[in-house]
Write a protein that holds these residues in place. Structure first.
Motif, short mmCIF file in Angstrom:
data_model
loop_
_atom_site.label_atom_id
_atom_site.label_comp_id
_atom_site.label_asym_id
_atom_site.label_seq_id
_atom_site.Cartn_x
_atom_site.Cartn_y
_atom_site.Cartn_z
N GLY A 114 0.80 -1.19 0.13
CA GLY A 114 0.03 -0.01 -0.12
C GLY A 114 0.71 1.43 -0.08
O GLY A 114 0.46 2.40 -0.66
N GLU A 115 1.98 1.10 0.77
CA GLU A 115 2.79 2.43 0.66
C GLU A 115 3.25 2.71 -0.81
O GLU A 115 3.32 4.04 -1.02
N GLN A 116 3.58 1.97 -1.32
CA GLN A 116 3.74 2.22 -2.93
C GLN A 116 2.86 2.86 -3.65
O GLN A 116 2.97 3.61 -4.51
N ILE A 117 1.75 2.37 -3.42
CA ILE A 117 0.27 2.61 -4.07
C ILE A 117 0.26 4.47 -3.78
O ILE A 117 -0.01 5.30 -4.66
N LEU A 118 0.35 4.43 -2.67
CA LEU A 118 0.07 5.94 -1.91
C LEU A 118 1.12 6.91 -2.30
O LEU A 118 0.93 7.91 -2.61
N ASP A 119 2.30 6.34 -2.37
CA ASP A 119 3.54 7.15 -3.07
C ASP A 119 3.12 7.63 -4.48
O ASP A 119 3.41 8.68 -4.83
N PHE A 120 2.63 6.71 -5.14
CA PHE A 120 2.47 6.83 -6.48
C PHE A 120 1.39 7.80 -6.55
O PHE A 120 1.53 8.77 -7.55
N ILE A 121 0.21 7.80 -5.86
CA ILE A 121 -0.77 8.63 -5.99
C ILE A 121 -0.21 10.14 -5.45
O ILE A 121 -0.39 11.11 -6.33
N GLU A 122 0.47 10.18 -4.43
CA GLU A 122 1.28 11.38 -4.14
C GLU A 122 1.96 12.05 -5.03
O GLU A 122 1.96 13.22 -5.44
N GLU A 123 2.92 11.35 -5.75
CA GLU A 123 3.79 11.60 -6.78
C GLU A 123 2.85 12.46 -7.99
O GLU A 123 3.35 13.33 -8.55
N THR A 124 2.13 11.59 -8.41
CA THR A 124 1.17 11.99 -9.26
C THR A 124 0.44 13.34 -9.19
O THR A 124 0.25 14.08 -10.03
N ASN A 125 -0.18 13.36 -7.95
CA ASN A 125 -0.77 14.67 -7.54
C ASN A 125 0.19 15.72 -7.70
O ASN A 125 -0.38 17.14 -8.12
N LYS A 126 1.51 15.67 -7.22
CA LYS A 126 2.30 16.86 -7.30
C LYS A 126 2.74 17.05 -8.83
O LYS A 126 2.63 18.23 -8.99
N ILE A 127 2.84 16.18 -9.66
CA ILE A 127 3.07 16.37 -11.40
C ILE A 127 1.71 17.00 -11.83
O ILE A 127 1.96 18.19 -12.46
N ILE A 128 0.53 16.81 -11.54
CA ILE A 128 -0.46 17.30 -12.18
C ILE A 128 -0.82 18.78 -11.53
O ILE A 128 -1.50 19.81 -12.28
N SER A 129 -0.28 18.95 -10.21
CA SER A 129 -0.50 20.33 -9.65
C SER A 129 0.56 21.29 -9.90
O SER A 129 0.33 22.46 -9.71
N ALA A 130 1.66 20.80 -10.50
CA ALA A 130 2.79 21.61 -10.61
C ALA A 130 2.22 22.83 -11.88
O ALA A 130 1.72 22.39 -12.74
N PRO A 131 2.86 23.91 -11.62
CA PRO A 131 2.76 24.95 -12.75
C PRO A 131 3.34 24.49 -14.14
O PRO A 131 4.41 23.92 -14.04
N ASN A 132 2.86 24.70 -15.13
CA ASN A 132 3.55 24.36 -16.59
C ASN A 132 4.92 25.33 -16.53
O ASN A 132 4.78 26.56 -16.14
#
Length: 215
Positions: free
Chosen positions: A197-215
């Motif tokens: 589960g840790e890896q899944i949550l880390d993946f979600i966290e990293e993805t959220n950072k990517i999509i929220s980062a300014p272009n």
């Protein structure tokens, strides 16, 4: 290496809050698409509810049952006030009428194809079984429709050894590589042992950072 998946790691994402939002009979009734959304799906009795409860460190967030096909609606949960976790109905449940199966299939496909804030789909498969036709067909459908998805192997604690689990995953990869040029992300989990589960949550966290980062 797969071995690392079986090790407990420090979570980057801390689950501070999680709450049930609503159940929907059709995708149009889902909550406003104003937050990133991650959906979980798999064959009935794959252990989806147990995995969701383990991820969220809750006992009864997603309702578990010995009867396959318990989830028949789109269930939304709000996590950390930041993103939605979506529990989708299981596919391939044989003990319902053909019309009910078609309704489930329509509900699932319409949600996946039309939900604009759906960031990623987690497809759950039981690690104990050989690749099932219905799973392979669903994975192929995701590819054909350019759906961002990962594969989660469930119930790794039911395997006698880690080597047996790795062999099962390797067999799955071999089958997929017959038609796929590149494999999706793969996670190996056990809700019972709270592994992966840790890896899944880390993946979600990293993805959220990517999509929220300014272009």
């Amino acid at each position: 290496m797969l071995a690392s998946i079986f090790q407990i790691q420090n979570l980057e994402m801390k689950i501070k809050s999680v709450s049930f939002v609503k159940s929907s009979q059709k995708w149009q009734d889902c909550p406003e698409p104003n937050l990133p959304e991650y959906a979980f799906i798999g064959r009935s009795n794959v252990g989806k509810s147990s995995l969701i409860n383990a991820l969220m460190n809750q006992k009864d967030l997603a309702k578990t049952s010995q009867t396959p096909g318990k989830t028949q609606l789109i269930n939304h949960f709000l996590v950390n006030e930041e993103w939605y976790l979506t529990d989708l109905p299981g596919y391939g449940y044989a003990r319902v009428s053909k019309s009910q199966r078609k309704d489930f299939e329509k509900l699932i496909t319409n949600y996946i194809l039309n939900r604009e804030n759906l960031v990623h789909l987690f497809v759950l498969v039981d690690i104990r079984h050989l690749p099932q036709k219905i799973d392979l067909e669903f994975i192929e459908w995701c590819g054909e429709n350019q759906i961002s998805f990962s594969i989660i192997f469930t119930k790794s604690d039911k395997m006698k050894t880690q080597a047996a689990a790795e062999k099962s995953v390797a067999e799955y990869k071999k089958i997929l590589l017959e038609t796929w040029e590149e494999l999706p992300n793969i996670f190996v989990t056990s809700a019972e042992k709270k592994l992966g589960g840790e890896q899944i949550l880390d993946f979600i966290e990293e993805t959220n950072k990517i999509i929220s980062a300014p272009n």
